[in-house]
Design a protein around this motif. Structure first.
Motif, mmCIF file in Angstrom:
data_model
loop_
_atom_site.group_PDB
_atom_site.id
_atom_site.type_symbol
_atom_site.label_atom_id
_atom_site.label_comp_id
_atom_site.label_asym_id
_atom_site.label_seq_id
_atom_site.Cartn_x
_atom_site.Cartn_y
_atom_site.Cartn_z
ATOM 1 N N VAL A 86 103.011 36.996 -4.740
ATOM 2 C CA VAL A 86 101.851 36.830 -6.262
ATOM 3 C C VAL A 86 100.712 36.048 -5.765
ATOM 4 C CG1 VAL A 86 102.070 36.683 -8.575
ATOM 5 C CG2 VAL A 86 103.775 38.236 -7.711
ATOM 6 N N MET A 87 101.096 34.790 -5.222
ATOM 7 C CA MET A 87 100.109 33.759 -5.304
ATOM 8 C C MET A 87 99.185 34.298 -4.464
ATOM 9 S SD MET A 87 101.856 30.148 -4.899
ATOM 10 C CE MET A 87 100.376 29.139 -4.519
ATOM 11 N N ALA A 88 99.446 34.938 -3.270
ATOM 12 C CA ALA A 88 98.603 35.365 -2.382
ATOM 13 C C ALA A 88 97.637 36.198 -2.953
ATOM 14 C CB ALA A 88 99.089 35.891 -1.134
ATOM 15 N N ASP A 89 98.421 37.258 -3.772
ATOM 16 C CA ASP A 89 97.495 38.363 -4.477
ATOM 17 C C ASP A 89 96.457 37.963 -5.516
ATOM 18 O OD1 ASP A 89 98.911 40.558 -3.062
ATOM 19 O OD2 ASP A 89 100.272 40.748 -4.857
ATOM 20 N N TRP A 90 96.952 36.772 -6.142
ATOM 21 C CA TRP A 90 96.137 36.369 -7.128
ATOM 22 C C TRP A 90 94.911 35.385 -6.462
ATOM 23 C CZ3 TRP A 90 100.465 33.639 -10.620
ATOM 24 C CH2 TRP A 90 100.812 34.456 -11.649
ATOM 25 N N ALA A 91 95.086 34.787 -5.296
ATOM 26 C CA ALA A 91 94.155 34.043 -4.726
ATOM 27 C C ALA A 91 93.230 34.872 -4.145
ATOM 28 C CB ALA A 91 94.905 33.349 -3.419
ATOM 29 N N PHE A 92 93.563 35.986 -3.620
ATOM 30 C CA PHE A 92 92.642 37.092 -3.308
ATOM 31 C C PHE A 92 91.906 37.587 -4.053
ATOM 32 C CE2 PHE A 92 95.524 37.520 0.945
ATOM 33 C CZ PHE A 92 94.597 36.777 1.675
ATOM 34 N N ALA A 93 92.598 38.023 -5.448
ATOM 35 C CA ALA A 93 91.751 38.605 -6.735
ATOM 36 C C ALA A 93 90.929 37.780 -7.052
ATOM 37 C CB ALA A 93 92.755 39.160 -7.528
ATOM 38 N N TYR A 94 91.251 36.389 -7.123
ATOM 39 C CA TYR A 94 90.261 35.539 -8.030
ATOM 40 C C TYR A 94 89.060 35.262 -6.944
ATOM 41 C CZ TYR A 94 89.350 31.934 -11.009
ATOM 42 O OH TYR A 94 88.786 30.989 -12.026
ATOM 43 N N LEU A 95 89.251 35.264 -5.816
ATOM 44 C CA LEU A 95 88.076 34.759 -4.917
ATOM 45 C C LEU A 95 87.177 35.963 -4.515
ATOM 46 C CD1 LEU A 95 90.032 32.540 -2.455
ATOM 47 C CD2 LEU A 95 88.502 32.014 -4.164
#
Ligand SMILES: Cc1cc2nc3c(=O)[nH]c(=O)nc-3n(C[C@H](O)[C@H](O)[C@H](O)COP(=O)(O)OP(=O)(O)OC[C@H]3O[C@@H](n4cnc5c(N)ncnc54)[C@H](O)[C@@H]3O)c2cc1C
Length: 478
Positions: A439-448
């Protein structure tokens, strides 16, 4: 080379997740240290059956392990129709392409193995209270102690047309279906030459402005404004309409005054139309009819307007209250059946502190399950049971990118700081390090990058069946 950088990325994310977890632990979110359990008195082996591996079912198993430790005197079996536990608070993020479905689903067998319990994937069809057995599609399962934690189902308030045609947000499949429909609507709107059809395709009616409806509406707004309008340059922001329809007179009516105020302000800022105090009474084609007689303009309907107890719990020959929830004693037992406990969304108990029913949410389900596990241990030791007390922990609501609202004790916080707390809190609440890192990775990609690329994927099970491949492998990028 690519494998090396992937490993490095995962290690970095693992370390970051660990640091976030440790930070929150220091904040007081850490699990309680386990006391050494007292041994049980000699006696026959107790068959404890738990129905449902959701928030309550899994919390019960964990708390029983804490209370009893490895225990030869009990035979614990967890039954669910799915072999994973779904983290519903992030389901709206699956529906809007922010997180991958895998990352909010935890394989239950991993936990049952560690807890010395047995998992059975079966559909529960009924409970024979007199014969003390559970009826499943794989045959009957006898029990000495039963914990009913089957959760709730969507409540359509008897409207068959709504049940048939509206989209819902309750299961993992629902989340994927909503995501497909949102993206499909843009695909079709992009090519249709019929202006009325185009208007309908770009209108999204979310019925129920409770926490789920509001979080979904603000996430759809983000998806459209940050991603889809850029992907579909032929569609203008002014053509898109998101409408939230609520039967009561305010948004998030289950939450406190301050949270409602911030929510209404944020919805207005995002031009999400809020229609209050006019319940939906039916769905005619793709048009919603409200009690005041209004026929709303056509659009995609997503129904998040309430839940009722699971049909198995509703079928029990005991007293039922609001939404068919089972009325339980103050120790969460079925009246007349002390060997059966009922917890979570399918149980109804009044909180003596407020005089109102304990709400159907995840913290309440977990607290009921933990109290029940301690009482089951007391019962096995021949000690008196203790009544359940609900502790209100606070309110957290996501309102889209960089916005949330937090209500904790006397503190009411909104905007970016609340959003950071929201994300950190839900990250620690997820089960399993793999899911947290995912989820952290998904959020990081989505945020960037505004959206994970796979968030644009349309998964077509019908096509998959025709081609004889697994539906999950048949998605295609558009
Ligand atoms: C979209 C959404 C968002 C939500 N967001 C939040 C939130 O942010 N915060 C919050 O506190 N609460 C939230 N909730 C509510 C929360 O999910 C529930 O209150 C909580 O899951 C209740 O826990 P439970 O264990 O009673 O039921 P569940 O967690 O639903 O577990 C029930 C289990 O029973 C299984 N089951 C059901 N019927 C059968 C059957 N016949 N046979 C076999 N197995 C069966 C299901 O597969 C499931 O695993 C949300 C709910 C939804 C739908």
């Amino acid at each position: 080379m690519a494998g090396g950088s992937e490993r490095l990325r995962r290690r970095w994310l693992g370390a970051a997740a660990g640091a976030a977890g440790r930070g929150l632990a220091a904040w007081g979110v850490a699990r309680r240290r386990r006391a050494i359990p007292r041994p049980l008195p000699e006696g026959p082996r107790e068959r404890i059956v738990v129905l449902g591996a959701g928030f309550a079912g899994v919390a019960f198993m964990d708390a029983l392990w804490e209370a009893l430790g490895p225990q030869p005197r009990i035979d614990l079996r967890l039954i669910d129709r799915n072999n994973f536990k779904l983290f519903t608070p992030l389901l709206y993020q699956v529906a809007t392409g922010l997180v991958s479905p895998d990352n909010i689903s935890y394989p239950v067998r991993r936990r049952t193995r560690r807890r010395g319990a047995r998992f059975q994937e079966s559909l529960v069809q009924g409970i024979d209270l007199e014969a003390r057995r559970v009826l499943t599609d794989d045959g009957p399962v006898p029990y000495d102690t039963l914990v009913v934690a089957l959760g709730s189902v969507t409540n359509f308030f008897g409207m068959q047309d709504v049940a048939r045609h509206a989209l819902t947000l309750k299961t993992l499949g629902d989340g994927i279906t909503v995501r497909n429909r949102l993206i499909d609507a843009f695909e079709e709107a992009d090519v249709t030459t019929d202006p009325e059809r185009r208007r309908a395709l770009l209108t999204f009616n979310i019925v129920g402005a409770g926490a789920t409806g509001v979080e979904l509406a603000t996430a759809i707004d983000n998806l459209i404004n940050l991603v889809l309008l850029r992907d579909y340059p032929g569609i203008n922001a002014e053509e898109v309409r998101i409408r939230l329809i609520e039967a009561l007179d305010r948004a998030v009516p289950e939450m406190s005054e301050g949270v409602c105020r911030f929510t209404a302000k944020r919805l207005a800022e995002r031009h999400i139309e809020l229609r209050l105090g006019d319940p939906v009474v039916g769905l005619e084609g793709d048009r919603l009819r409200t009690r005041s007689g209004n026929l709303l303009p056509p659009g995609t309907t997503i129904w998040t307007a309430g839940v009722r107890a699971n049909p198995v719990a509703r079928g029990l020959p005991v007293e039922h209250g609001q939404g068919g929830r089972v009325v339980v004693t103050d120790t969460l037992q079925l009246p007349g059946h002390p060997e059966v406990f009922c917890v979570g969304d399918n149980a109804l108990i009044t909180d003596p502190a407020t005089g109102r029913p304990v709400p159907p949410n995840a913290p309440a389900a977990i607290q009921m399950a933990q109290a029940t596990a301690r009482n089951v241990a007391r019962r096995l030791r021949g000690e008196p049971l203790q009544p359940f007390r609900y502790h209100f922990k606070g309110e957290l609501l996501s309102l889209g990118r960089n916005h949330a609202v937090l209500h904790l004790g006397g503190l009411l916080l909104d905007g970016f700081p609340a959003w950071v707390v929201w994300r950190a809190f839900y990250l620690t609440e997820l089960m399993g390090m793999e899911n947290r890192v995912g989820v952290m990775a998904d959020w990081a990609f989505a945020y960037l990058s505004r959206l994970r690329e796979s968030g644009r994927l349309i998964c077509e099970p019908a096509l998959a069946e025709e081609e004889g491949v697994m539906p999950t492998l048949a998605g295609r990028m558009r």
